[in-house]
Design an enzyme around this catalytic site. Structure first.
Site, PDB file in Angstrom:
ATOM      1  N   ASP A  28       5.207   4.824  -0.118  1.00 13.59           N
ATOM      2  CA  ASP A  28       6.360   4.140   0.471  1.00 13.59           C
ATOM      3  C   ASP A  28       7.549   5.086   0.409  1.00 13.59           C
ATOM      4  O   ASP A  28       7.975   5.496  -0.676  1.00 13.59           O
ATOM      5  CB  ASP A  28       6.656   2.860  -0.312  1.00 13.59           C
ATOM      6  CG  ASP A  28       7.583   1.911   0.438  1.00 13.59           C
ATOM      7  OD1 ASP A  28       8.099   2.308   1.496  1.00 13.59           O
ATOM      8  OD2 ASP A  28       7.791   0.784  -0.037  1.00 13.59           O
ATOM      9  N   ASP A  76       7.316   3.960   7.466  1.00 11.62           N
ATOM     10  CA  ASP A  76       7.597   4.521   6.142  1.00 11.62           C
ATOM     11  C   ASP A  76       6.603   4.104   5.066  1.00 11.62           C
ATOM     12  O   ASP A  76       6.872   4.307   3.874  1.00 11.62           O
ATOM     13  CB  ASP A  76       9.011   4.118   5.703  1.00 11.62           C
ATOM     14  CG  ASP A  76       9.205   2.614   5.637  1.00 11.62           C
ATOM     15  OD1 ASP A  76       8.379   1.879   6.191  1.00 11.62           O
ATOM     16  OD2 ASP A  76      10.192   2.178   5.015  1.00 11.62           O
ATOM     17  N   GLU A  77       5.461   3.561   5.449  1.00  7.97           N
ATOM     18  CA  GLU A  77       4.557   3.017   4.442  1.00  7.97           C
ATOM     19  C   GLU A  77       3.113   3.142   4.927  1.00  7.97           C
ATOM     20  O   GLU A  77       2.822   2.926   6.099  1.00  7.97           O
ATOM     21  CB  GLU A  77       4.913   1.547   4.206  1.00  7.97           C
ATOM     22  CG  GLU A  77       4.167   0.873   3.102  1.00  7.97           C
ATOM     23  CD  GLU A  77       4.594  -0.581   2.924  1.00  7.97           C
ATOM     24  OE1 GLU A  77       4.087  -1.221   1.990  1.00  7.97           O
ATOM     25  OE2 GLU A  77       5.416  -1.082   3.731  1.00  7.97           O
TER      26      GLU A  77
END
Length: 452
Positions: free
Chosen positions: A9, A103-104
């Protein structure tokens, strides 16, 4: 041998990209989104979070809590570029990468060749290599035997840390956590569980499964009991093609001029078409989304009868759908998207069909939606000069918009490779000033990815 799943993350992603690219904002409170009176915060830097600013908070509340923060519009090309670098790096570790958002991501480490005893060292290499390739972004990483344990481990490591759970310590790790920590347990479910005396994961383990099923239903009750014991059989699913591509605008004031709305649709259809072409798809359905001042929302999906990536066709379908909408009450949000993808263009074989339904459209994890929350008096500001946007001046070089209004644009001239730059103000129609794309990332592959 237990599975080893990695969850990564990126820390305060949008805000971190802005701080990386804007030296004068490093170490300061930065809020992405929330710039208009109706704005909503997309991401806040950790400095802004100290004031209580968080994602999904109204811009007005965020400004009340952090009045001196920098409120910036979104720069999705910059976010996509950094995300691609990260996802490419993860695929060097293992081909089994499941992006959850920009973003993950989850990674199944089985093909990586990373031995259990090497995991802490390998994870630290991954985090350092990510920071190097993205020129300064950081990530929190967790490793566990199943997806939800890996995610809880990365949350425990935030910000900018790592947690590698050994199989024998996983149950003890989650036992004291509140039931809310388990995926799928929201406020309503949490309230039901607390109502029958179940506060922690350890409490769930001791609960009568029949009582859980009676309280929550068969699927939810059984699933919750399994997760409490660390059982999660979900596999890491490699990236699938997006199911839709769309963009939305939230307006500072309700718009009632149909011509103005059509102008915005043409601009946004062009942006959607560019992304569609880049993805290598052609769309057969165009969806219009209109939200009014009272938050009622109407969506209209129009079949094209063929498949296209042409901006004019996409815009025409959106505008045709808009003719069925009474805009006189005032439009708060306008969006246009495409879906039902194929990999080859198809000529139109029949007249347009129309599917119209009330309420919000279904949104899947594969949907790619961009929303720029910028006050609009024209079309996303004249020349695209919204706070944080990239510009270049013929004499002074590259910089970014500090602010604009009343026919003026204030620019801070700096780049991610410079120190804090100076500020200058120009007329909005200054021919020497123009909008530009974000700076590209220049650092490439280096180092050790393991057995791949």
């Amino acid at each position: 041998m237990s599975r080893r799943i990695l969850h990564l993350d990126l820390d305060a992603f949008y805000a971190a990209v802005e701080q990386r690219d804007k030296p004068s904002l490093r170490g300061k409170a930065v809020v992405v989104g929330g710039s208009g009176p109706r704005g909503v915060v997309a991401t806040a830097s950790y400095e802004a979070r100290k004031f209580g600013v968080r994602s999904a908070m109204s811009g007005a509340e965020a400004k009340r809590r952090a009045p001196h923060a920098a409120f910036l519009g979104g720069r999705f090309p910059a976010y996509h570029a950094s995300s691609k670098v990260v996802m490419d790096l993860l695929r060097e570790v293992s081909p089994l990468v499941e992006p959850l958002s920009l973003d993950e991501a989850f990674v199944d480490l089985a093909p990586s060749g990373w031995a259990d005893e090497e995991l802490p060292e390998r994870v630290e290499w991954l985090r350092a290599e990510l920071e190097r390739r993205t020129e300064g972004l950081t990530a929190s990483v967790g490793v566990g035997s199943v997806k939800f344990l890996a995610k809880l481990a990365s949350e425990d490591a935030k910000p900018n840390g790592s947690r590698v759970l050994k199989p024998e310590e996983e149950l003890d790790f989650i036992a004291p956590m509140a039931v809310r920590a388990i995926p799928g347990v929201g406020p309503a479910t949490e309230q039901r569980l607390v109502g029958i005396g179940l506060y922690t994961v350890e409490d769930l383990r001791g609960a009568d499964r029949r009582e859980l099923i009676r309280e929550l239903g068969q699927a939810a009750g059984h699933g919750l009991a399994e997760l409490a014991w660390g059982r999660d059989d979900r596999r890491v699913e490699p990236q699938r093609d997006p199911k839709s591509i769309s963009t939305e605008d939230t307006f500072a004031v309700d718009l009632t001029e149909r011509a103005h709305l059509e102008q915005i649709l043409r601009r946004d259809a062009a942006a959607v078409a560019r992304r569609l072409t880049k993805a290598g798809f052609f769309a057969r359905t165009v969806t219009l989304k209109v939200r009014f001042g009272d938050f009622t929302t109407r969506t209209i999906a129009r079949s094209l009868g063929g498949a296209t990536d042409d901006a004019d066709e996409i815009a025409a379908a959106g505008i045709a759908s808009l003719t069925d909408v009474d805009v006189r009450p005032g439009v708060r949000l306008l969006g246009i998207g495409v879906s039902n993808f194929v990999t080859a263009a198809q000529e139109r074989l029949f007249d347009d069909g129309l599917l119209d339904g009330p309420g919000e459209p279904a949104v899947s994890s594969d949907e790619i939606t961009e929303e720029l929350d910028v006050p609009l008096s024209g079309v996303r500001g004249r020349g695209g000069y919204y706070p944080g946007s990239d510009v270049e001046h013929d004499e002074h070089g590259r910089g970014w918009v500090w602010g604009s209004g009343l026919g003026r644009v204030t620019v801070r001239f700096e780049t991610r490779h410079s120190g804090p730059g100076r500020i200058a103000t120009f007329a909005v129609d200054d021919p020497a000033l123009k909008s530009v794309d974000p700076e590209p990332l220049i650092r490439g592959r280096q180092g050790w990815a393991g057995g791949v």
